[in-house]
Design a protein around this motif. Structure first.
Motif, PDB file in Angstrom:
ATOM      1  N   HIS A 100       0.833  -1.214   0.000  1.00  0.00           N
ATOM      2  CA  HIS A 100       0.000   0.000   0.000  1.00  0.00           C
ATOM      3  C   HIS A 100       0.866   1.262   0.000  1.00  0.00           C
ATOM      4  N   ILE A 101       2.015   1.173  -0.629  1.00  0.00           N
ATOM      5  CA  ILE A 101       2.851   2.342  -0.873  1.00  0.00           C
ATOM      6  C   ILE A 101       2.590   2.775  -2.305  1.00  0.00           C
ATOM      7  N   PHE A 102       1.813   3.842  -2.484  1.00  0.00           N
ATOM      8  CA  PHE A 102       1.362   4.230  -3.810  1.00  0.00           C
ATOM      9  C   PHE A 102       2.527   4.643  -4.718  1.00  0.00           C
ATOM     10  N   LEU A 103       3.631   5.086  -4.137  1.00  0.00           N
ATOM     11  CA  LEU A 103       4.763   5.508  -4.949  1.00  0.00           C
ATOM     12  C   LEU A 103       5.207   4.398  -5.898  1.00  0.00           C
ATOM     13  N   ILE A 104       5.137   3.153  -5.443  1.00  0.00           N
ATOM     14  CA  ILE A 104       5.549   2.025  -6.285  1.00  0.00           C
ATOM     15  C   ILE A 104       4.688   1.959  -7.537  1.00  0.00           C
ATOM     16  N   GLU A 105       3.371   2.086  -7.371  1.00  0.00           N
ATOM     17  CA  GLU A 105       2.482   2.040  -8.530  1.00  0.00           C
ATOM     18  C   GLU A 105       2.613   3.297  -9.388  1.00  0.00           C
ATOM     19  N   HIS A 106       2.806   4.440  -8.757  1.00  0.00           N
ATOM     20  CA  HIS A 106       2.970   5.677  -9.528  1.00  0.00           C
ATOM     21  C   HIS A 106       4.169   5.580 -10.466  1.00  0.00           C
ATOM     22  N   LEU A 107       5.292   5.074  -9.959  1.00  0.00           N
ATOM     23  CA  LEU A 107       6.468   4.903 -10.812  1.00  0.00           C
ATOM     24  C   LEU A 107       6.205   3.864 -11.890  1.00  0.00           C
ATOM     25  N   GLY A 108       5.397   2.850 -11.544  1.00  0.00           N
ATOM     26  CA  GLY A 108       5.044   1.830 -12.531  1.00  0.00           C
ATOM     27  C   GLY A 108       4.272   2.402 -13.708  1.00  0.00           C
ATOM     28  N   ILE A 109       3.492   3.464 -13.477  1.00  0.00           N
ATOM     29  CA  ILE A 109       2.749   4.105 -14.569  1.00  0.00           C
ATOM     30  C   ILE A 109       3.705   4.650 -15.615  1.00  0.00           C
ATOM     31  N   ILE A 110       4.745   5.353 -15.156  1.00  0.00           N
ATOM     32  CA  ILE A 110       5.703   5.946 -16.095  1.00  0.00           C
ATOM     33  C   ILE A 110       6.515   4.857 -16.791  1.00  0.00           C
ATOM     34  N   ILE A 111       6.945   3.862 -16.022  1.00  0.00           N
ATOM     35  CA  ILE A 111       7.703   2.758 -16.615  1.00  0.00           C
ATOM     36  C   ILE A 111       6.869   2.058 -17.686  1.00  0.00           C
ATOM     37  N   SER A 112       5.596   1.863 -17.420  1.00  0.00           N
ATOM     38  CA  SER A 112       4.731   1.195 -18.384  1.00  0.00           C
ATOM     39  C   SER A 112       4.485   2.053 -19.614  1.00  0.00           C
ATOM     40  N   ALA A 113       4.511   3.380 -19.462  1.00  0.00           N
ATOM     41  CA  ALA A 113       4.394   4.253 -20.635  1.00  0.00           C
ATOM     42  C   ALA A 113       5.579   4.035 -21.571  1.00  0.00           C
ATOM     43  N   PHE A 114       6.774   3.868 -21.006  1.00  0.00           N
ATOM     44  CA  PHE A 114       7.933   3.532 -21.827  1.00  0.00           C
ATOM     45  C   PHE A 114       7.752   2.153 -22.466  1.00  0.00           C
ATOM     46  N   GLY A 115       7.180   1.226 -21.700  1.00  0.00           N
ATOM     47  CA  GLY A 115       6.935  -0.105 -22.240  1.00  0.00           C
ATOM     48  C   GLY A 115       6.002  -0.074 -23.428  1.00  0.00           C
ATOM     49  N   LEU A 116       4.968   0.771 -23.367  1.00  0.00           N
ATOM     50  CA  LEU A 116       4.045   0.900 -24.496  1.00  0.00           C
ATOM     51  C   LEU A 116       4.765   1.412 -25.737  1.00  0.00           C
ATOM     52  N   ALA A 117       5.645   2.405 -25.537  1.00  0.00           N
ATOM     53  CA  ALA A 117       6.397   2.940 -26.677  1.00  0.00           C
ATOM     54  C   ALA A 117       7.260   1.854 -27.309  1.00  0.00           C
ATOM     55  N   LEU A 118       7.929   1.042 -26.491  1.00  0.00           N
ATOM     56  CA  LEU A 118       8.761  -0.042 -27.009  1.00  0.00           C
ATOM     57  C   LEU A 118       7.920  -1.094 -27.721  1.00  0.00           C
ATOM     58  N   LEU A 119       6.794  -1.424 -27.134  1.00  0.00           N
ATOM     59  CA  LEU A 119       5.952  -2.478 -27.706  1.00  0.00           C
ATOM     60  C   LEU A 119       5.353  -2.045 -29.038  1.00  0.00           C
ATOM     61  N   ILE A 120       4.940  -0.793 -29.132  1.00  0.00           N
ATOM     62  CA  ILE A 120       4.270  -0.321 -30.351  1.00  0.00           C
ATOM     63  C   ILE A 120       5.253  -0.057 -31.474  1.00  0.00           C
ATOM     64  N   GLY A 121       6.406   0.585 -31.150  1.00  0.00           N
ATOM     65  CA  GLY A 121       7.298   1.011 -32.224  1.00  0.00           C
ATOM     66  C   GLY A 121       8.751   0.732 -32.020  1.00  0.00           C
ATOM     67  N   GLY A 122       9.115  -0.104 -31.056  1.00  0.00           N
ATOM     68  CA  GLY A 122      10.502  -0.476 -30.878  1.00  0.00           C
ATOM     69  C   GLY A 122      11.358   0.619 -30.262  1.00  0.00           C
ATOM     70  N   GLN A 123      12.674   0.401 -30.301  1.00  0.00           N
ATOM     71  CA  GLN A 123      13.600   1.314 -29.635  1.00  0.00           C
ATOM     72  C   GLN A 123      13.621   2.697 -30.276  1.00  0.00           C
ATOM     73  N   SER A 124      13.382   2.783 -31.564  1.00  0.00           N
ATOM     74  CA  SER A 124      13.388   4.097 -32.220  1.00  0.00           C
ATOM     75  C   SER A 124      12.252   4.968 -31.696  1.00  0.00           C
ATOM     76  N   LEU A 125      11.077   4.394 -31.505  1.00  0.00           N
ATOM     77  CA  LEU A 125       9.957   5.161 -30.947  1.00  0.00           C
ATOM     78  C   LEU A 125      10.206   5.483 -29.480  1.00  0.00           C
ATOM     79  N   PHE A 126      10.816   4.545 -28.770  1.00  0.00           N
ATOM     80  CA  PHE A 126      11.155   4.776 -27.369  1.00  0.00           C
ATOM     81  C   PHE A 126      12.079   5.991 -27.234  1.00  0.00           C
ATOM     82  N   ARG A 127      13.100   6.069 -28.069  1.00  0.00           N
ATOM     83  CA  ARG A 127      14.035   7.193 -28.001  1.00  0.00           C
ATOM     84  C   ARG A 127      13.341   8.502 -28.362  1.00  0.00           C
TER      85      ARG A 127
END
Length: 525
Positions: A100-127
């Protein structure tokens, strides 16, 4: 080697299955983090220093929209690494569900946004999306204990600098902790005056200014870091003006002024000083027109290493969507209850100690709400001659979660005008009579001095360091399903006619002889 890039289908040939998978991926990720999003929205509204966070996602969206052509041209082959990053996002939600430490999930939101970029368009889209997505870090509220510690430190810095400014105008002033005394007028620099309400939004603005500034990396870093001293100086200036006007015209004439300066005026003055920093750096680099050094960086398309293909996208995105959906449903439908061990309440504590008179006291309502303890006791022990010898405060929490945690005496005692002459942690060792690590403070206010010990009694462990206590808390929640614990603070006055060593011996004997036998009933191991 040439590489084709993703092309949006024309309206006459829309690929509805592809868009359906993409929409489903976004929806399941949003569902996975829906509790984190709700908590962010709530925190932004409840804390004035976080109210700017509503604009952070909009700024990120604007930066992405501005580089939309470069984004489309940078889409490459979908990456399974993005699926792995989203799997880590699932773990952050599980970590929140456990602790129940929300900071862990909050950081997970940003990390997952990077994951979406990688999944949709690879490293070039991530950069290509890196900075706009990384900028979302400014929407994440710092942990409550960091806000508390930072607020306390900023109060002291602002008070000291504000008093120095008041003295510059030949106004007699005395500073005790964060209490400013101006003759018959007393001003207290409380949390709302700490400057945090300017620092957090100003940091996010400074990050944008550093990103827009066309200069070497060290100058960009200086632009960002300059926001901290600028905030402290301007907040101190506001405090100084309040003190000077209070001295000249009385406190009743400063209320409107103080309220006015708490808002946009101070923030606009902070922006003006930030522009001075930018102009100075531009002149240092030989550029006379500072506007020529500012602007949203032009985004060049990043050539993908491999072509985007519909088949690969449908495979990677489809499999990831299904997996995330399953785990999200499991996580949000599983009961999560912590164990609250049986214990006796402090109301059952017999207020009888041989040789001492015990006087129990109560905290005021505002302090009770701020501390948030489930059970507490405050008592003074006096000797037969009616002299105070000990003050004892014990607070207990059944669960340390959702922002409910301990307020260290290091954060609240200076707010009453006390100054710390000594502040240290006494480690375990043969010379430590208490048998565990503890915080030792010698504080003073005028001629009055106190010796203070405090520590955290947590599920059979004793801690002096708050950070290490919180790390072990996460482990105990995961392995024991417990997050209960107590904080214990002992104080004794140091009389003018006694040495610190005598007060030390008295407080140590109190712990060993009186507290040690009775605490296990009230603080479960």
């Amino acid at each position: 080697m040439s590489a084709t890039t993703f092309q949006i289908p024309k309206p006459s040939s829309k690929d509805w299955p592809l868009y359906g998978v993409l929409a489903a991926l976004v929806v399941v990720v949003a569902f996975l983090f829906h509790e984190g999003f709700a908590n962010l929205w709530d925190r932004w509204g409840r804390r004035e220093e976080l109210s700017h966070s509503y604009f952070i996602p909009a700024i990120t969206a604007w930066m992405l929209w501005d580089r939309r052509e470069a984004l489309k041209a940078s889409i490459g082959a979908p990456s399974w690494i993005g699926a792995a990053v989203l799997a880590f996002g699932v773990l952050t939600v599980a970590g929140y569900q456990t602790t129940h430490i929300f900071l862990i999930e909050h950081l997970g939101i940003i990390i997952s946004a990077f994951g979406l970029a990688l999944l949709i368009g690879g490293q070039s889209l991530f950069r290509q999306t890196f900075f706009p997505l990384a900028y979302l870090i400014f929407m994440i509220p710092p942990p409550f204990w960091i806000i508390t510690v930072t607020s306390w430190q900023f109060q002291l810095w602002s008070s000291e600098l504000g008093v120095a400014m008041i003295r510059f105008f030949d106004v007699p002033v005395l500073l005790r902790g964060n209490v400013i005394e101006l003759g018959n007028i007393t001003l207290q620099v409380v949390e709302a005056c700490s400057g945090l309400r300017y620092l957090f939004p100003f940091l996010s603005l400074g990050a944008l200014a550093a990103y827009f500034y066309r200069g070497p990396l060290w100058q960009r870093a200086l632009v960002l870091l300059s926001t901290i001293p600028i905030t402290i100086v301007m907040n101190s200036f506001r405090i100084a003006m309040t003190g000077i006007l209070s001295d000249r015209y009385g406190p009743s004439h400063t209320e409107g002024f103080l309220h006015f300066f708490e808002g946009w005026v101070v923030f606009l003055m902070c922006i003006a000083l930030l522009l001075v920093v930018l102009v100075t750096l531009a002149r240092f680099s030989g550029k006379k027109n500072v506007l020529a050094t500012l602007g949203l960086p032009h985004a060049e398309a990043i050539r993908p290493a491999a072509a985007w293909t519909r088949e690969r996208f449908m495979l990677v995105a489809g499999a990831t969507t299904a997996a995330v959906a399953v785990f999200a449903v499991l996580l949000h439908t599983t009961e999560d209850e912590l164990i609250a061990p049986d214990r006796e309440t402090f109301a059952q504590l017999p207020l009888e100690f041989e040789g001492w008179q015990v006087r129990e006291t109560a905290l005021d309502v505002a302090t009770e709400e701020a501390l948030g303890a489930d059970d507490y006791i405050v008592m003074n022990l006096v000797d037969p001659e009616d002299r105070e010898v000990y003050n004892l405060y014990i607070a207990y929490l059944e669960a340390q979660r959702d922002g409910r945690s301990w307020h260290s005496p290091r954060q609240c005692l200076p707010g009453g005008g006390w100054t710390f002459d000594v502040q240290e942690i006494i480690a375990e060792g043969p010379q430590n009579v208490l048998g565990h690590a503890y915080n030792r403070i010698i504080m003073s206010q005028g001629e009055t001095r106190y010796l203070v010990y405090y520590w955290y009694d947590q599920r059979g462990r004793t801690f002096a360091d708050e950070i290490w206590m919180k790390i072990v808390l996460i482990w105990d929640v995961a392995t024991k399903r417990r997050s209960d614990g107590a904080m214990i603070r002992m104080m004794t006055p140091i009389a003018p006619d006694e040495t610190i060593e005598e007060a030390e011996t008295r407080l140590q004997n109190m712990r060993v002889e009186t507290l040690t036998p009775i605490l296990p009933k009230y603080i479960p191991s």
